[in-house]
Design an enzyme around this catalytic site. Structure first.
Site, short mmCIF file in Angstrom:
data_model
loop_
_atom_site.label_atom_id
_atom_site.label_comp_id
_atom_site.label_asym_id
_atom_site.label_seq_id
_atom_site.Cartn_x
_atom_site.Cartn_y
_atom_site.Cartn_z
N SER A 147 0.64 -1.36 -0.31
CA SER A 147 -0.43 0.13 0.31
C SER A 147 0.70 1.13 0.02
O SER A 147 1.66 1.08 0.08
CB SER A 147 -0.83 -0.04 1.04
OG SER A 147 -1.87 1.51 1.31
N TYR A 160 -1.17 -0.02 10.89
CA TYR A 160 -1.78 -0.31 9.12
C TYR A 160 -0.66 0.18 8.74
O TYR A 160 0.44 -0.81 7.36
CB TYR A 160 -2.84 0.66 9.14
CG TYR A 160 -3.10 0.20 6.78
CD1 TYR A 160 -3.72 -1.67 6.81
CD2 TYR A 160 -3.49 0.25 6.14
CE1 TYR A 160 -3.85 -1.63 5.36
CE2 TYR A 160 -3.05 0.52 4.53
CZ TYR A 160 -3.43 -0.98 4.43
OH TYR A 160 -4.13 -1.40 3.54
P1 NDP Z 1 -11.32 -5.79 0.61
O1 NDP Z 1 -11.82 -5.65 2.05
O2 NDP Z 1 -12.76 -5.69 -0.69
O3 NDP Z 1 -10.61 -7.08 -0.01
C1 NDP Z 1 -9.38 -7.78 1.77
C2 NDP Z 1 -9.88 -9.20 1.53
O4 NDP Z 1 -9.45 -9.90 2.40
C3 NDP Z 1 -11.32 -10.22 1.28
O5 NDP Z 1 -11.50 -11.21 0.70
C4 NDP Z 1 -10.98 -10.48 3.14
O6 NDP Z 1 -11.77 -12.12 2.75
C5 NDP Z 1 -9.76 -11.28 3.10
N1 NDP Z 1 -8.92 -10.41 4.06
C6 NDP Z 1 -9.19 -10.51 5.04
N2 NDP Z 1 -8.84 -10.91 6.16
C7 NDP Z 1 -8.35 -12.31 5.66
C8 NDP Z 1 -7.86 -13.14 6.94
N3 NDP Z 1 -7.71 -13.05 8.29
N4 NDP Z 1 -7.56 -15.14 6.09
C9 NDP Z 1 -7.92 -15.19 5.09
N5 NDP Z 1 -8.63 -13.54 4.42
C10 NDP Z 1 -8.48 -12.16 5.05
O7 NDP Z 1 -9.86 -5.10 0.30
P2 NDP Z 1 -9.07 -4.72 -0.80
O8 NDP Z 1 -10.04 -5.87 -1.42
O9 NDP Z 1 -8.96 -2.89 -0.91
O10 NDP Z 1 -8.20 -5.43 -0.03
C11 NDP Z 1 -7.34 -6.40 -0.37
C12 NDP Z 1 -5.49 -6.14 0.04
O11 NDP Z 1 -5.38 -4.39 -0.86
C13 NDP Z 1 -5.38 -5.38 1.34
O12 NDP Z 1 -3.98 -6.29 1.89
C14 NDP Z 1 -5.27 -4.47 1.23
O13 NDP Z 1 -4.92 -4.13 2.66
C15 NDP Z 1 -4.45 -3.72 0.58
N6 NDP Z 1 -4.95 -2.69 -0.10
C16 NDP Z 1 -6.21 -1.57 -0.20
C17 NDP Z 1 -6.22 -0.57 -0.89
C18 NDP Z 1 -7.12 -0.21 -1.18
O14 NDP Z 1 -7.79 1.06 -0.62
N7 NDP Z 1 -8.77 -0.61 -0.95
C19 NDP Z 1 -5.04 0.54 -0.75
C20 NDP Z 1 -4.10 -0.47 -0.82
C21 NDP Z 1 -4.00 -1.77 -0.41
P3 NDP Z 1 -12.99 -12.56 4.64
O15 NDP Z 1 -12.99 -11.39 4.95
O16 NDP Z 1 -13.55 -13.17 3.28
O17 NDP Z 1 -11.92 -12.89 4.94
C1 8X3 Z 2 -5.58 1.73 1.20
C2 8X3 Z 2 -4.38 3.17 1.53
O1 8X3 Z 2 -4.53 5.13 2.04
O2 8X3 Z 2 -6.32 4.38 2.61
O3 8X3 Z 2 -4.02 0.85 1.88
O4 8X3 Z 2 -4.24 3.30 3.78
S1 8X3 Z 2 -5.05 3.62 2.69
#
Ligand code: NDP
Ligand code: 8X3
Length: 262
Positions: A147, A160
């Site tokens: 991120s 985070y």
């Molecule tokens: P979502 O919340 O849509 O997806 C998160 C995914 O992670 C879900 O499928 C969830 O599945 C899974 N997850 C969370 N905890 C667990 C666990 N304990 N075991 C297995 N699976 C888990 O968010 P995003 O798609 O945005 O996030 C995906 C990744 O991208 C993350 O690592 C996030 O930190 C990162 N990210 C997101 C950004 C954003 O702005 N959206 C920017 C930068 C990075 P379930 O709950 O079914 O287990």
């Molecule tokens: C998610 C982006 O800026 O909300 O990783 O931390 S931010």
């Protein structure tokens, strides 16, 4: 032209929503075979069905909680059975997210622990268990999702930001450890992307989650999925080490251009 991903096995953690679900669909369009994990199995079932419709050569799913070593080991043993001695081509370590936005002064142990269990320890556990499935000198890739938060700290982001800095450090360490194996290791580090991320961070508060993206054009899950597939389909001698990708409306973590409401 035949896709280099056709009939190749791709394992995706956090495939039940957001980037993981979009990546499943994008790899499916290249005829890949999918192994999908997350805690919400009902969601995985839908993602797998859509992947099959989108062209996946196979789409299997299994419950996975990356915060539990036993769950990771069960999941990877299941994946190994599905592979039937075929190699794993892509490991996409995507499961993660943020929990709360409290300053350190009022931070909650439970939020900090979940943040580290998923983004840091989960990444380590899944990688350790899946490494034996990745062949040497065959263009296999480990793609981790980091991120902007791992590169720039912000108020309320302490745990985070630290966790995603950890993801970046693990990615870099792993590249050293796998030097000479031909296994590629990289990180894709997105800025603001509208997924379920903010719903999770704000514990279901839809209003607060919506405010994160108000008046700006965020990245979409499909934008990130396209980049993931591009990274995985470079020629085997090319390693995309690190990609930082932000919406054009985001100059930096705290600097977001918002158009006034009409
Ligand atoms: P979502 O919340 O849509 O997806 C998160 C995914 O992670 C879900 O499928 C969830 O599945 C899974 N997850 C969370 N905890 C667990 C666990 N304990 N075991 C297995 N699976 C888990 O968010 P995003 O798609 O945005 O996030 C995906 C990744 O991208 C993350 O690592 C996030 O930190 C990162 N990210 C997101 C950004 C954003 O702005 N959206 C920017 C930068 C990075 P379930 O709950 O079914 O287990
Ligand atoms: C998610 C982006 O800026 O909300 O990783 O931390 S931010």
């Amino acid at each position: 032209m035949k896709s280099t991903l056709k009939n190749q096995w791709v394992l995706i953690t956090g495939a039940s929503s957001g980037f993981g679900a979009a990546a499943a669909k994008a790899f499916a369009a290249h005829g890949a075979k999918l192994l999908l994990g997350a805690r919400r199995v009902d969601r995985l079932e839908k993602v797998a069905a859509l992947a099959k419709k989108s062209g996946a050569a196979a789409a299997h799913f299994h419950e996975l909680d990356v915060a539990q070593t036993a769950s990771v080991e069960t999941f990877v043993a299941w994946a190994k059975q599905k592979l039937k001695s075929q190699p794993l081509h892509v490991l996409l370590n995507n499961a993660g997210g943020a929990h709360g936005i409290d300053p350190v002064a009022s931070g909650k142990d439970a939020d900090w622990e979940t943040t580290f269990q998923t983004n840091v320890l989960g990444l380590l556990r899944v990688t350790r268990a899946a490494l034996p499935l990745l062949p040497h000198d065959a263009g296999a890739s480990i793609i981790n999702i980091g991120s902007v938060a791992g590169r720039t700290a912000y108020a309320g982001g302490s745990a985070y930001c630290a966790a995603k800095s950890g993801e970046l450090a693990i990615t870099r360490a792993l590249r050293h450890e796998l030097f000479g194996t031909g296994i590629r290791v990289g990180t894709i580090d997105p800025g603001l992307a509208e997924t379920e991320f903010s719903h999770v961070r704000f514990k279901g508060d839809t209003k607060k989650a919506g405010e994160v993206y108000a008046g700006m054009n965020p990245l979409t899950a499909a934008d990130i999925a396209e980049i993931i597939v591009w990274v995985a389909s470079r020629p085997p001698h090319v390693n995309i080490d690190e990609i930082l990708v932000k919406p054009v409306d985001q100059a930096d973590v705290g600097k977001v251009f918002r158009r006034p409401e009409k």
